[in-house]
Design an enzyme around this catalytic site. Structure first.
Site, PDB file in Angstrom:
ATOM      1  CB  CYS A   1      -0.953   0.097   1.189  1.00 42.74           C
ATOM      2  SG  CYS A   1      -2.075  -1.278   1.318  1.00 42.74           S
TER       3      CYS A   1
ATOM      4  NE  ARG B   1       4.540   1.575  -0.072  1.00 39.18           N
ATOM      5  CZ  ARG B   1       5.563   1.277   0.702  1.00 39.18           C
ATOM      6  NH1 ARG B   1       6.781   1.468   0.290  1.00 39.18           N
ATOM      7  NH2 ARG B   1       5.369   0.807   1.913  1.00 39.18           N
TER       8      ARG B   1
ATOM      9  CD1 TRP C   1      -0.333  -6.342  -3.180  1.00 39.67           C
ATOM     10  CD2 TRP C   1      -0.629  -6.983  -1.061  1.00 39.67           C
ATOM     11  NE1 TRP C   1      -0.079  -7.690  -3.102  1.00 39.67           N
ATOM     12  CE2 TRP C   1      -0.250  -8.119  -1.818  1.00 39.67           C
ATOM     13  CE3 TRP C   1      -0.876  -7.148   0.292  1.00 39.67           C
ATOM     14  CZ2 TRP C   1      -0.094  -9.382  -1.266  1.00 39.67           C
ATOM     15  CZ3 TRP C   1      -0.724  -8.417   0.861  1.00 39.67           C
ATOM     16  CH2 TRP C   1      -0.337  -9.510   0.075  1.00 39.67           C
TER      17      TRP C   1
ATOM     18  CG  ASN D   1       1.543   0.785   4.170  1.00 38.68           C
ATOM     19  OD1 ASN D   1       1.288  -0.414   4.031  1.00 38.68           O
ATOM     20  ND2 ASN D   1       2.764   1.265   4.091  1.00 38.68           N
ATOM     21  N   GLY D   2      -0.703  -0.985   6.311  1.00 37.90           N
ATOM     22  CA  GLY D   2      -0.343  -1.851   7.435  1.00 37.90           C
ATOM     23  C   GLY D   2      -1.512  -2.735   7.802  1.00 37.90           C
TER      24      GLY D   2
ATOM     25  CD  GLU E   1      16.412 -13.556  -8.268  1.00 34.81           C
ATOM     26  OE1 GLU E   1      15.845 -14.085  -7.304  1.00 34.81           O
ATOM     27  OE2 GLU E   1      16.078 -12.462  -8.719  1.00 34.81           O
TER      28      GLU E   1
ATOM     29  CE  LYS F   1      13.065 -11.689 -10.294  1.00 35.31           C
ATOM     30  NZ  LYS F   1      13.774 -11.248  -9.143  1.00 35.31           N
TER      31      LYS F   1
ATOM     32  CD  GLU G   1       9.312 -11.837  -9.178  1.00 39.63           C
ATOM     33  OE1 GLU G   1       8.684 -11.373  -8.231  1.00 39.63           O
ATOM     34  OE2 GLU G   1      10.552 -11.748  -9.269  1.00 39.63           O
TER      35      GLU G   1
ATOM     36  CG  HIS H   1      17.901 -37.312  -5.275  1.00 28.42           C
ATOM     37  ND1 HIS H   1      18.204 -38.597  -4.898  1.00 28.42           N
ATOM     38  CD2 HIS H   1      19.084 -36.692  -5.453  1.00 28.42           C
ATOM     39  CE1 HIS H   1      19.515 -38.738  -4.829  1.00 28.42           C
ATOM     40  NE2 HIS H   1      20.076 -37.587  -5.171  1.00 28.42           N
TER      41      HIS H   1
ATOM     42  CE  LYS I   1      11.345  -3.097  -6.210  1.00 28.50           C
ATOM     43  NZ  LYS I   1      11.658  -4.470  -6.601  1.00 28.50           N
TER      44      LYS I   1
END
Ligand code: F6R
Length: 612
Positions: A2, A27, A74, A100-101, A485, A489, A492, A508, A607
């Protein structure tokens, strides 16, 4: 998560707030809303979807007012919808809030408020807070500042809030605990935002509000006090941020710009920290802890997501060069275990944003147990650098694409420096070796530039795999976190299912997935595990998998068996992650663009993850 923006001054608030929300959209982008006061009338516009949808919705309406605030969401409590969008209002319609929170005790508070006759118009935790403020305001017969202060003493959780009152159109109240907030100081005007990006074009003077502080803003007056009512002296800092850092600069997407910025960002990260001719690393941020560092038992690295992958690279490097044992932990798991931590431990917390809730909680816990905490952070002035005992900034510059790219390579660069620094202090490396490594490290930005030249080839490979449903990424040694990584990438931003695996682990289990439709990206550069990786490629080929190999330039062996090869410059093993990551970032980028995905704002993500 947010983003919040506030303005009080002499200019029209709408354009400032809407532009600020666009800057903060990274955000969260589930919904957006703005409140303005025009002649004691509170006007609220809110809409599910991106800021652009809010802008379209509000067009032609009364957008007048020199005091206003906005929010980009968000979603946590309540689905992304118009009614759950911020700002929320009190029952009498007079007060409004953006937040925000998370208010953790919102359910109990809501019950109590409902019993007192409050009705709620959303499913959010935030709305409870504005009703609580209203209730206190009414019952205590006090001013708004005091009502907000008393209300905040009753809530648990994290917040950055801004509150407006239509009957007091000359004041804004802001407060924070656990979520970021910056106040921009102008002449006869103040700005509020979750980070400095909405503020930079109006003023360079900012105040970072601390946890448990509440700010009372009028056009020409600022008062900051703590929740315990003690008045604070504001500390005004000058921003180093430049406006052009926040623009796409001719690139189609921020992500692509940030990928291409890496030669520069790695160089900035190294600047003033390495002296190759002398074989010396200087990290002023942690210098005062040098005696402690020589005697530590172990290092624990805590982080989330991409930063956690950087931590895994750090484990290889620190153990290899300084011989100090390293453990790498997901902050979200670490904080809820009862880990054994002593005063002899050093915890390194890695975070691009410096606001990740789980990483912050892990730091607090380790601190309580007596560990020394170092931070590796990109955003200057964020919460994590303020929680740690010491730290090293990555200096990558603002990263706006939600998928982390240049922040990752900058984090790896800092960890490389820490590994060499510790080795230098502990005497586990010779000066001549350090001269050799630092000379090569100094040259890595140029090699990253060369790696970027494969862009067209990578795009053409992306075209072949844009419709894949799955993808495996394999690597060994420090190539393993690079594989993780690469997979993160891809998944997402393109929504293709991807998994990173240590190449030897493939047999395995994951080998069962391999068939003629499965692309397998293999980090097959010339290093200590080269021969072993070649065997793993053969295992994939024997099952008809399609191999896309990242190889060292001039390689002939892997080229004989892989379907596609992408070359990167030759380098010492220590620097492999910095180079091998580049083609993987480009591959994900192109696949996502070809699939029509929003690479800068992938679905469901934000983010800055300020909720656990
Ligand atoms: C992935 C990504 C995330 C972040 C994670 C931690 O591209 O960006 O996985 O790495 O949310 O964020 P920071 O580093 O800000 O703590």
């Amino acid at each position: 998560m947010c983003g919040i923006v506030g303005y009080i001054g002499f200019r029209e608030a709408w354009p400032i707030v809407i532009k600020g929300l666009k800057r903060l959209e990274y955000r969260g982008y589930d919904s957006a809303g703005i409140a303005l006061i025009d002649n004691n009338d509170l006007n609220i516009y809110k809409k599910a979807g991106k800021v652009k949808e809010l802008e379209d919705f509000a067009e032609g309406q009364n957008l007048t007012g020199t005091i206003g605030m906005g929010h980009t969401r968000w979603a946590t409590h309540g689905a992304p919808s118009d009614r759950n969008s911020h700002p929320h209002t009190s029952n009498n319609g007079r007060l409004s809030i953006i937040h925000n929170g998370i208010i953790e005790n919102y359910a109990i508070l809501k019950d109590e408020l409902e019993q007192r006759g409050h009705t709620f118009n959303s499913d959010t935790d935030t709305e409870v807070l504005i009703h609580l403020i209203e209730e206190i305001y009414k019952n205590e017969k006090t001013d708004l500042l005091e009502a907000v202060r008393l209300a905040l003493k009753e809530v648990s959780g994290a917040y950055a809030i801004v509150v407006m009152d239509q009957d007091n159109p000359d004041e804004l109240i802001a407060a924070r605990k656990g979520s970021p907030m910056v106040i921009g100081v102008g002449q006869g005007e103040y700005f509020i935002a979750s980070d400095a990006t909405p503020i930079i074009e109006y003023t360079k003077n900012v105040i970072y509000l601390n946890d448990n502080e509440i700010a009372f803003l009028k056009r020409d007056e600022l008062l900051i006090k703590r929740l315990d009512n003690v008045v604070q002296t504001p500390y005004v800092q000058e921003l180093e941020l430049k406006l052009e850092m926040l623009e796409k600069g001719g690139y189609d997407h921020f992500m692509l710009k940030e990928i291409y910025e890496q030669p520069r960002s790695i160089r900035d990260c190294l600047r003033g920290r390495i002296y190759p001719e002398e074989g010396k690393v200087q990290l002023s941020g942690i210098k005062e802890f040098v005696d402690k560092l020589k005697n530590i038992d172990r290092i624990i690295i805590v982080a989330c997501g991409t930063s956690w992958h950087a931590g895994l690279v750090g484990e290889y490097l620190i153990e290899e060069y300084s011989r100090i044992p390293v453990e790498v932990e997901y902050a979200s798991e670490f904080r809820y275990r009862n880990p054994i931590i002593t005063e002899k431990d050093v915890v390194i917390a890695i975070s691009q944003s410096g606001e990740t809730a789980d990483t912050m909680a892990a730091i607090e816990m380790a601190k309580e147990k007596g560990a020394t905490i170092f931070g590796i952070c990109n955003v200057v002035g964020a919460s994590i650098p303020r929680l740690t005992h010491a730290g090293v900034y990555t200096h990558a510059g603002p990263e706006i694409g939600v998928a982390s790219t240049k922040a990752f390579t900058a984090q790896v660069t800092v960890l490389t420096l820490i590994a060499f620094y510790l080795a230098q202090q502990k005497g586990t490396i010779t000066n001549s070796k350090l001269i050799e490594l630092l000379t090569e490290l100094d040259n890595i930005p140029d090699k990253v530039q060369i790696a970027l030249q494969s862009n067209d080839l990578i795009k053409s490979i992306g075209e072949k795999f844009k419709d894949s449903r799955n993808c495996l990424f394999l690597g060994r040694g420090s190539g393993f976190p690079v594989a993780l990584e690469g997979a993160l990438k891809l998944k997402e931003i393109s929504y293709i299912h991807a998994e990173g695996y240590p190449a030897a682990e493939m047999k395995h289990g994951p080998i069962a997935l391999i068939d003629e439709e499965m692309p397998v990206v293999v980090i097959a550069t010339k290093n200590s595990s080269y021969e072993k990786v070649i065997s793993n490629i053969q295992e994939v080929k024997a099952r008809k998998g399609i191999v896309i190999a990242i190889v060292t330039e001039g390689d002939t062996e892997v080229k004989k068996m892989a379907d596609y090869c992408i070359e990167i410059p030759d380098a010492a093993e220590a620097f492999l992650p910095l180079l091998a990551t580049i083609p993987l970032q480009l591959l994900s980028y192109h696949i996502a663009v070809l699939r029509g995905c929003n690479v800068d704002q992938p679905r469901n993500l934000a983010k800055s993850v300020t909720v656990e």
